[in-house]
Design a protein around this motif. Structure first.
Motif, PDB file in Angstrom:
ATOM      1  N   ILE A  82       0.921  -0.939  -0.010  1.00 36.99           N
ATOM      2  CA  ILE A  82      -0.326  -0.232  -0.214  1.00 36.99           C
ATOM      3  C   ILE A  82       0.551   1.475  -0.005  1.00 36.99           C
ATOM      4  CG2 ILE A  82      -2.008   1.214   1.351  1.00 36.99           C
ATOM      5  CD1 ILE A  82      -3.023  -0.748   2.219  1.00 36.99           C
ATOM      6  N   ALA A  83       1.530   0.820   0.522  1.00 37.11           N
ATOM      7  CA  ALA A  83       2.770   2.362   0.981  1.00 37.11           C
ATOM      8  C   ALA A  83       3.224   3.092   0.166  1.00 37.11           C
ATOM      9  CB  ALA A  83       3.892   2.033   1.909  1.00 37.11           C
ATOM     10  N   THR A  84       3.930   1.704  -1.058  1.00 36.43           N
ATOM     11  CA  THR A  84       5.093   1.784  -2.079  1.00 36.43           C
ATOM     12  C   THR A  84       4.098   1.243  -3.427  1.00 36.43           C
ATOM     13  OG1 THR A  84       5.186  -0.492  -2.156  1.00 36.43           O
ATOM     14  CG2 THR A  84       7.318   1.393  -0.588  1.00 36.43           C
ATOM     15  N   GLY A  85       3.497   1.155  -3.003  1.00 37.57           N
ATOM     16  CA  GLY A  85       2.302   0.676  -4.610  1.00 37.57           C
ATOM     17  C   GLY A  85       3.221  -0.408  -5.522  1.00 37.57           C
ATOM     18  N   ASP A  86       3.947  -0.981  -4.559  1.00 37.76           N
ATOM     19  CA  ASP A  86       4.779  -2.046  -5.639  1.00 37.76           C
ATOM     20  C   ASP A  86       3.988  -3.219  -5.374  1.00 37.76           C
ATOM     21  OD1 ASP A  86       6.223  -4.667  -6.516  1.00 37.76           O
ATOM     22  OD2 ASP A  86       7.753  -3.228  -5.000  1.00 37.76           O
ATOM     23  N   LYS A  87       3.198  -3.645  -6.302  1.00 41.31           N
ATOM     24  CA  LYS A  87       1.936  -4.819  -5.745  1.00 41.31           C
ATOM     25  C   LYS A  87       2.769  -6.136  -6.486  1.00 41.31           C
ATOM     26  CE  LYS A  87      -1.853  -2.420  -5.905  1.00 41.31           C
ATOM     27  NZ  LYS A  87      -3.220  -2.261  -7.174  1.00 41.31           N
ATOM     28  N   VAL A  88       3.767  -6.208  -6.873  1.00 40.82           N
ATOM     29  CA  VAL A  88       5.179  -7.683  -6.856  1.00 40.82           C
ATOM     30  C   VAL A  88       4.875  -8.084  -5.763  1.00 40.82           C
ATOM     31  CG1 VAL A  88       6.633  -8.554  -8.391  1.00 40.82           C
ATOM     32  CG2 VAL A  88       5.238  -6.763  -9.977  1.00 40.82           C
ATOM     33  N   ILE A  89       5.246  -9.723  -5.679  1.00 35.94           N
ATOM     34  CA  ILE A  89       6.185 -10.785  -5.017  1.00 35.94           C
ATOM     35  C   ILE A  89       6.823 -11.643  -5.611  1.00 35.94           C
ATOM     36  CG2 ILE A  89       4.007 -12.158  -4.955  1.00 35.94           C
ATOM     37  CD1 ILE A  89       4.878 -12.010  -1.438  1.00 35.94           C
ATOM     38  N   THR A  90       8.190 -12.445  -5.256  1.00 29.76           N
ATOM     39  CA  THR A  90       8.273 -13.172  -6.453  1.00 29.76           C
ATOM     40  C   THR A  90       7.956 -14.459  -5.639  1.00 29.76           C
ATOM     41  OG1 THR A  90       9.930 -13.565  -4.046  1.00 29.76           O
ATOM     42  CG2 THR A  90      11.059 -11.659  -5.624  1.00 29.76           C
ATOM     43  N   TYR A  91       8.161 -15.325  -7.160  1.00 26.15           N
ATOM     44  CA  TYR A  91       7.764 -16.834  -6.805  1.00 26.15           C
ATOM     45  C   TYR A  91       8.076 -17.411  -5.035  1.00 26.15           C
ATOM     46  CZ  TYR A  91       6.750 -21.921  -8.110  1.00 26.15           C
ATOM     47  OH  TYR A  91       6.473 -23.065  -7.814  1.00 26.15           O
ATOM     48  N   ASN A  92       9.004 -17.390  -4.733  1.00 25.32           N
ATOM     49  CA  ASN A  92      10.222 -18.039  -3.553  1.00 25.32           C
ATOM     50  C   ASN A  92       8.941 -16.979  -2.685  1.00 25.32           C
ATOM     51  OD1 ASN A  92      10.895 -19.852  -4.979  1.00 25.32           O
ATOM     52  ND2 ASN A  92      13.244 -19.127  -5.089  1.00 25.32           N
ATOM     53  N   ALA A  93       9.493 -16.376  -2.344  1.00 23.28           N
ATOM     54  CA  ALA A  93       8.264 -15.725  -1.592  1.00 23.28           C
ATOM     55  C   ALA A  93       6.692 -15.863  -1.151  1.00 23.28           C
ATOM     56  CB  ALA A  93       8.756 -13.634  -1.273  1.00 23.28           C
ATOM     57  N   CYS A  94       6.333 -15.891  -1.947  1.00 25.93           N
ATOM     58  CA  CYS A  94       4.671 -16.389  -2.422  1.00 25.93           C
ATOM     59  C   CYS A  94       4.600 -17.600  -1.768  1.00 25.93           C
ATOM     60  CB  CYS A  94       4.503 -16.143  -3.750  1.00 25.93           C
ATOM     61  SG  CYS A  94       2.779 -16.740  -3.406  1.00 25.93           S
ATOM     62  N   PHE A  95       5.623 -18.564  -2.187  1.00 25.50           N
ATOM     63  CA  PHE A  95       5.645 -19.587  -1.620  1.00 25.50           C
ATOM     64  C   PHE A  95       6.032 -19.486  -0.296  1.00 25.50           C
ATOM     65  CE2 PHE A  95       4.278 -21.056  -5.857  1.00 25.50           C
ATOM     66  CZ  PHE A  95       2.775 -21.772  -5.527  1.00 25.50           C
ATOM     67  N   ILE A  96       6.570 -19.222   0.176  1.00 23.46           N
ATOM     68  CA  ILE A  96       7.472 -18.687   1.823  1.00 23.46           C
ATOM     69  C   ILE A  96       5.896 -18.114   2.807  1.00 23.46           C
ATOM     70  CG2 ILE A  96       8.788 -18.062   3.243  1.00 23.46           C
ATOM     71  CD1 ILE A  96      10.566 -18.124   1.233  1.00 23.46           C
ATOM     72  N   GLN A  97       5.328 -17.805   2.127  1.00 21.48           N
ATOM     73  CA  GLN A  97       4.699 -16.934   2.956  1.00 21.48           C
ATOM     74  C   GLN A  97       3.230 -18.059   2.746  1.00 21.48           C
ATOM     75  OE1 GLN A  97       1.972 -13.500   0.726  1.00 21.48           O
ATOM     76  NE2 GLN A  97       3.101 -12.105   2.706  1.00 21.48           N
ATOM     77  N   VAL A  98       3.076 -18.177   1.949  1.00 22.76           N
ATOM     78  CA  VAL A  98       2.197 -19.432   2.245  1.00 22.76           C
ATOM     79  C   VAL A  98       1.974 -20.674   2.664  1.00 22.76           C
ATOM     80  CG1 VAL A  98       0.939 -21.247   0.871  1.00 22.76           C
ATOM     81  CG2 VAL A  98       0.502 -19.427  -0.455  1.00 22.76           C
ATOM     82  N   PHE A  99       3.269 -20.956   3.261  1.00 22.18           N
ATOM     83  CA  PHE A  99       4.000 -21.855   3.943  1.00 22.18           C
ATOM     84  C   PHE A  99       3.493 -21.797   5.647  1.00 22.18           C
ATOM     85  CE2 PHE A  99       7.005 -24.467   6.126  1.00 22.18           C
ATOM     86  CZ  PHE A  99       6.665 -25.591   5.843  1.00 22.18           C
ATOM     87  N   ILE A 100       4.268 -20.815   5.702  1.00 23.61           N
ATOM     88  CA  ILE A 100       4.287 -19.997   7.054  1.00 23.61           C
ATOM     89  C   ILE A 100       3.169 -19.311   7.266  1.00 23.61           C
ATOM     90  CG2 ILE A 100       5.143 -17.631   8.403  1.00 23.61           C
ATOM     91  CD1 ILE A 100       7.801 -17.824   6.387  1.00 23.61           C
ATOM     92  N   SER A 101       2.160 -18.828   6.941  1.00 26.76           N
ATOM     93  CA  SER A 101       0.881 -18.683   7.661  1.00 26.76           C
ATOM     94  C   SER A 101       0.089 -19.868   7.837  1.00 26.76           C
ATOM     95  CB  SER A 101       0.596 -17.382   6.939  1.00 26.76           C
ATOM     96  OG  SER A 101       0.049 -18.146   5.298  1.00 26.76           O
ATOM     97  N   ASP A 102       0.470 -20.864   6.233  1.00 24.96           N
ATOM     98  CA  ASP A 102      -0.373 -21.832   6.898  1.00 24.96           C
ATOM     99  C   ASP A 102       0.112 -22.609   7.508  1.00 24.96           C
ATOM    100  OD1 ASP A 102      -2.570 -21.352   4.408  1.00 24.96           O
ATOM    101  OD2 ASP A 102      -1.513 -23.069   3.471  1.00 24.96           O
ATOM    102  N   LEU A 103       1.265 -22.966   8.028  1.00 29.32           N
ATOM    103  CA  LEU A 103       1.795 -23.545   9.045  1.00 29.32           C
ATOM    104  C   LEU A 103       1.318 -23.387  10.741  1.00 29.32           C
ATOM    105  CD1 LEU A 103       3.336 -26.179  10.390  1.00 29.32           C
ATOM    106  CD2 LEU A 103       5.407 -24.408  10.177  1.00 29.32           C
ATOM    107  N   CYS A 104       1.389 -21.789  10.694  1.00 30.33           N
ATOM    108  CA  CYS A 104       1.131 -21.230  12.196  1.00 30.33           C
ATOM    109  C   CYS A 104      -0.351 -21.338  12.130  1.00 30.33           C
ATOM    110  CB  CYS A 104       1.438 -19.651  11.746  1.00 30.33           C
ATOM    111  SG  CYS A 104       3.103 -18.970  11.970  1.00 30.33           S
ATOM    112  N   GLY A 105      -1.162 -21.074  10.602  1.00 33.62           N
ATOM    113  CA  GLY A 105      -2.900 -21.097  11.285  1.00 33.62           C
ATOM    114  C   GLY A 105      -3.200 -22.822  11.606  1.00 33.62           C
ATOM    115  N   ILE A 106      -2.795 -23.807  11.097  1.00 32.01           N
ATOM    116  CA  ILE A 106      -2.962 -25.060  11.293  1.00 32.01           C
ATOM    117  C   ILE A 106      -2.531 -25.417  12.500  1.00 32.01           C
ATOM    118  CG2 ILE A 106      -2.679 -27.447  10.530  1.00 32.01           C
ATOM    119  CD1 ILE A 106      -2.080 -26.239   7.319  1.00 32.01           C
ATOM    120  N   THR A 107      -1.208 -25.069  13.112  1.00 34.94           N
ATOM    121  CA  THR A 107      -0.773 -25.633  14.196  1.00 34.94           C
ATOM    122  C   THR A 107      -1.623 -24.478  15.192  1.00 34.94           C
ATOM    123  OG1 THR A 107       1.124 -25.849  13.336  1.00 34.94           O
ATOM    124  CG2 THR A 107       1.494 -25.131  15.767  1.00 34.94           C
ATOM    125  N   GLU A 108      -2.208 -23.499  15.539  1.00 32.61           N
ATOM    126  CA  GLU A 108      -2.911 -22.668  15.929  1.00 32.61           C
ATOM    127  C   GLU A 108      -4.075 -23.499  16.294  1.00 32.61           C
ATOM    128  OE1 GLU A 108      -5.057 -19.076  15.663  1.00 32.61           O
ATOM    129  OE2 GLU A 108      -3.102 -18.557  15.660  1.00 32.61           O
TER     130      GLU A 108
END
Length: 311
Positions: A82-108
């Motif tokens: 939002i602050a920079t207008g940069d909406k691009v995320i790399t492939y690796n960063a995208c799937f790292i985000q999926v892994f961390i958020s899903d792992l924390c969510g399921i573990t919760e």
């Protein structure tokens, strides 16, 4: 259909309206600061205060750590977007985000079930509480929660890594998530969708059944208490956990009960944003406002800090 290797994704976010983006940024920034501060305070207090060395606060410390990790997996990246207008995320960063958020969510979810077991032992078997909920048992339960989260996550995540993207790399979400990625994939996603639904239903059913059974025994035991004062005290020890369970399961059931309904995408994005921003902000207050031990520990820590600063 053109087939090529995707190296970046574009996160469309919630809205393109500049004025609305400013409001969203202010709201999320304040919510994130409160969330991290509140949960870090709980983690710190459980480390430094000797009165908070019980199993309940051991689980609360781990729950706060999960909340920090969960909100940090999405909110800072969206604030940057939002602050920079940069909406691009790399492939690796995208799937790292999926892994961390899903792992924390399921573990919760599994951790909430473990906390319900702790409350069951505390109320239904108080004389054996110290023996049953030993530090060794608590550590085993925490490790089991993380292992269960990994076991549930790994099969769909591996299938997610094998997705092919052809004509679009635009994700209709504020962060990388399994279902938005499936929607833009040109692979046959039937198997992955079924596995995701099975894993989600399995986690929800297993943990919710355990929570319901634990609280059924707890309520049955509480109504056997002879005095009203004892009942009130017993209910007060469980009320915070019951509120968090209701919020967590309620929002997740809403999102995943009909994952293919495209007309509800905007609503689900907003609800997802609330899960990653509002829930982690509210949980420290839910657990502490009704907890005199935490409030006393907080006051003591402030006094100690003030004394040290004056020396």
């Amino acid at each position: 259909m053109k087939n090529y290797t995707i190296t970046t994704f574009v996160l469309l976010g919630l809205t393109d309206d500049p004025e609305l983006q400013v409001l969203i940024f202010i709201f999320l920034f304040l919510a994130y600061i409160l969330s991290v501060t509140g949960n870090l305070t709980i983690v710190t207090l459980t480390f430094v205060d000797s009165h908070l060395k019980t199993p309940m606060y051991f689980f609360l410390k781990n729950f706060s750590f999960l909340e920090i990790s969960l909100t940090s997996s999405y909110i800072p990246r969206y604030l940057y977007s939002i602050a920079t207008g940069d909406k691009v995320i790399t492939y690796n960063a995208c799937f790292i985000q999926v892994f961390i958020s899903d792992l924390c969510g399921i573990t919760e979810f599994y951790l909430l079930a473990a906390v319900s077991f702790d409350r069951y032992v505390a109320i239904c078997k108080p004389l054996h509480y110290v023996t049953i909920m030993s530090s060794r048992v608590c550590r085993i339960l925490i490790i089991s929660c993380w292992m269960a989260g990994l076991c549930i996550l790994i099969p769909p995540f591996i299938l997610n890594l094998n997705l092919k993207f052809c004509d679009s790399n635009r994700i209709d979400h504020f962060g990388c998530d399994a279902f938005p990625l499936v929607e833009i994939s040109c692979s046959d996603t039937w198997l992955m969708e079924q596995i995701v639904i099975i894993c989600a239903v399995l986690t929800l059913n297993m943990t919710l059944t355990f929570v319901v059974l634990s609280y059924a025994h707890i309520i049955k035991t509480i109504f056997r208490f002879p005095s009203v004062q004892q009942r009130k005290k017993a209910f007060s020890t469980c009320s915070s956990h019951m509120i968090v369970v209701s919020l967590t399961y309620g929002t997740c059931i809403f999102i995943y009960m009909n994952p293919t309904a495209k007309e509800e995408v905007t609503i689900k994005k907003v609800v997802s944003l609330l899960i990653f921003s509002v829930s982690p902000t509210l949980n420290p207050f839910i657990y502490t406002l009704r907890n005199n031990q935490v409030k006393e520990a907080f006051k003591d820590s402030i006094k100690r800090t003030a004394l040290l600063s004056t020396k």
